[in-house]
Motif scaffolding. Structure first.
Motif, PDB file in Angstrom:
ATOM      1  N   CYS A  93      35.334  66.257  48.551  1.00 34.27           N
ATOM      2  CA  CYS A  93      35.571  65.224  47.547  1.00 34.27           C
ATOM      3  C   CYS A  93      36.832  65.543  46.765  1.00 34.27           C
ATOM      4  N   VAL A  94      37.661  64.531  46.591  1.00 35.14           N
ATOM      5  CA  VAL A  94      38.937  64.716  45.913  1.00 35.14           C
ATOM      6  C   VAL A  94      39.118  63.639  44.844  1.00 35.14           C
ATOM      7  N   ALA A  95      39.927  63.964  43.863  1.00 32.06           N
ATOM      8  CA  ALA A  95      40.331  62.973  42.868  1.00 32.06           C
ATOM      9  C   ALA A  95      41.539  62.224  43.420  1.00 32.06           C
ATOM     10  N   VAL A  96      41.619  60.947  43.144  1.00 30.47           N
ATOM     11  CA  VAL A  96      42.763  60.140  43.582  1.00 30.47           C
ATOM     12  C   VAL A  96      43.405  59.496  42.363  1.00 30.47           C
ATOM     13  N   GLU A  97      44.679  59.323  42.453  1.00 31.40           N
ATOM     14  CA  GLU A  97      45.405  58.658  41.378  1.00 31.40           C
ATOM     15  C   GLU A  97      45.924  57.331  41.897  1.00 31.40           C
ATOM     16  N   SER A  98      45.810  56.311  41.104  1.00 31.84           N
ATOM     17  CA  SER A  98      46.294  54.982  41.451  1.00 31.84           C
ATOM     18  C   SER A  98      47.700  54.807  40.901  1.00 31.84           C
ATOM     19  N   LEU A  99      48.558  54.222  41.691  1.00 31.55           N
ATOM     20  CA  LEU A  99      49.910  53.920  41.228  1.00 31.55           C
ATOM     21  C   LEU A  99      50.134  52.425  41.302  1.00 31.55           C
ATOM     22  N   PRO A 100      50.494  51.738  40.287  1.00 31.18           N
ATOM     23  CA  PRO A 100      50.568  52.275  38.929  1.00 31.18           C
ATOM     24  C   PRO A 100      49.161  52.613  38.432  1.00 31.18           C
ATOM     25  N   ARG A 101      49.059  53.366  37.425  1.00 35.06           N
ATOM     26  CA  ARG A 101      47.773  53.888  36.943  1.00 35.06           C
ATOM     27  C   ARG A 101      46.884  52.780  36.363  1.00 35.06           C
ATOM     28  N   ARG A 102      46.390  51.950  37.252  1.00 36.77           N
ATOM     29  CA  ARG A 102      45.501  50.863  36.823  1.00 36.77           C
ATOM     30  C   ARG A 102      44.044  51.270  36.896  1.00 36.77           C
ATOM     31  N   HIS A 103      43.737  52.283  37.689  1.00 34.89           N
ATOM     32  CA  HIS A 103      42.344  52.652  37.929  1.00 34.89           C
ATOM     33  C   HIS A 103      42.131  54.126  37.619  1.00 34.89           C
ATOM     34  N   GLN A 104      40.975  54.419  37.094  1.00 33.25           N
ATOM     35  CA  GLN A 104      40.576  55.807  36.874  1.00 33.25           C
ATOM     36  C   GLN A 104      39.951  56.346  38.155  1.00 33.25           C
ATOM     37  N   THR A 105      40.144  57.623  38.402  1.00 39.44           N
ATOM     38  CA  THR A 105      39.541  58.235  39.581  1.00 39.44           C
ATOM     39  C   THR A 105      38.050  58.456  39.354  1.00 39.44           C
ATOM     40  N   ALA A 106      37.272  58.297  40.409  1.00 37.11           N
ATOM     41  CA  ALA A 106      35.862  58.676  40.347  1.00 37.11           C
ATOM     42  C   ALA A 106      35.819  60.198  40.398  1.00 37.11           C
ATOM     43  N   PRO A 107      35.070  60.818  39.516  1.00 39.36           N
ATOM     44  CA  PRO A 107      35.015  62.282  39.554  1.00 39.36           C
ATOM     45  C   PRO A 107      34.500  62.771  40.915  1.00 39.36           C
ATOM     46  N   PRO A 108      35.131  63.776  41.492  1.00 40.00           N
ATOM     47  CA  PRO A 108      34.640  64.308  42.763  1.00 40.00           C
ATOM     48  C   PRO A 108      33.163  64.707  42.691  1.00 40.00           C
ATOM     49  N   SER A 109      32.703  65.127  41.530  1.00 40.37           N
ATOM     50  CA  SER A 109      31.287  65.499  41.389  1.00 40.37           C
ATOM     51  C   SER A 109      30.377  64.288  41.624  1.00 40.37           C
ATOM     52  N   ARG A 110      30.812  63.110  41.222  1.00 35.50           N
ATOM     53  CA  ARG A 110      30.020  61.883  41.455  1.00 35.50           C
ATOM     54  C   ARG A 110      29.951  61.577  42.943  1.00 35.50           C
ATOM     55  N   ILE A 111      31.065  61.729  43.636  1.00 31.93           N
ATOM     56  CA  ILE A 111      31.092  61.480  45.072  1.00 31.93           C
ATOM     57  C   ILE A 111      30.178  62.486  45.779  1.00 31.93           C
ATOM     58  N   LYS A 112      30.258  63.744  45.366  1.00 35.58           N
ATOM     59  CA  LYS A 112      29.447  64.799  45.978  1.00 35.58           C
ATOM     60  C   LYS A 112      27.955  64.521  45.791  1.00 35.58           C
ATOM     61  N   LEU A 113      27.562  64.086  44.593  1.00 39.03           N
ATOM     62  CA  LEU A 113      26.156  63.755  44.348  1.00 39.03           C
ATOM     63  C   LEU A 113      25.705  62.601  45.253  1.00 39.03           C
ATOM     64  N   ALA A 114      26.561  61.607  45.429  1.00 42.67           N
ATOM     65  CA  ALA A 114      26.235  60.489  46.318  1.00 42.67           C
ATOM     66  C   ALA A 114      26.078  60.968  47.758  1.00 42.67           C
TER      67      ALA A 114
END
Length: 118
Positions: A93-114
């Motif tokens: 699980c990785v954090a991603v950045e949106s360009l331009p910064r319109r979106h916040q990244t989902a925390p990798p911990s949330r993805i891992k729990l899913a």
């Protein structure tokens, strides 16, 4: 066809068959490993990708699936991950950045729990 009557149904079929969409079911290689890139970002796209991956698993039981997942926080993380991950899969699980910064990244911990719940 309305704008150019010389375009036939055959032309359309040939054009669609030759179309490539970067990041959608795109096979590539990295360090000698086959990698499938797909930006499935909603449960419907994830189910379509899962159907394809499951067909590969059915053909070759030794296929190992390693996911590298990053999503924006506004997406249905649990729905996407739940559609994709199968028992025995490896999920990074990785954090991603949106360009331009319109979106916040989902925390990798949330993805891992899913992934663990899938």
């Amino acid at each position: 066809q309305k704008q150019d009557p010389s375009i036939t149904d055959s032309h359309l079929v040939q054009g669609l068959a030759a179309a490539r969409w970067a990041g959608r079911m795109e096979w590539t290689q990295w360090l000698g490993n086959d990698i499938l890139l797909d930006g499935a970002h909603n449960p419907e796209a994830a189910r379509a990708l899962a159907t394809h991956i499951d067909s590969l698993r059915a053909k070759n039981q030794s296929v190992s699936v390693h996911w590298i997942m990053g999503m924006s926080s506004g997406k249905d993380v649990e729905g996407v991950v739940g559609a994709l991950v199968r028992e025995g899969d490896v999920v990074e699980c990785v954090a991603v950045e949106s360009l331009p910064r319109r979106h916040q990244t989902a925390p990798p911990s949330r993805i891992k729990l899913a992934a663990l719940a899938a």
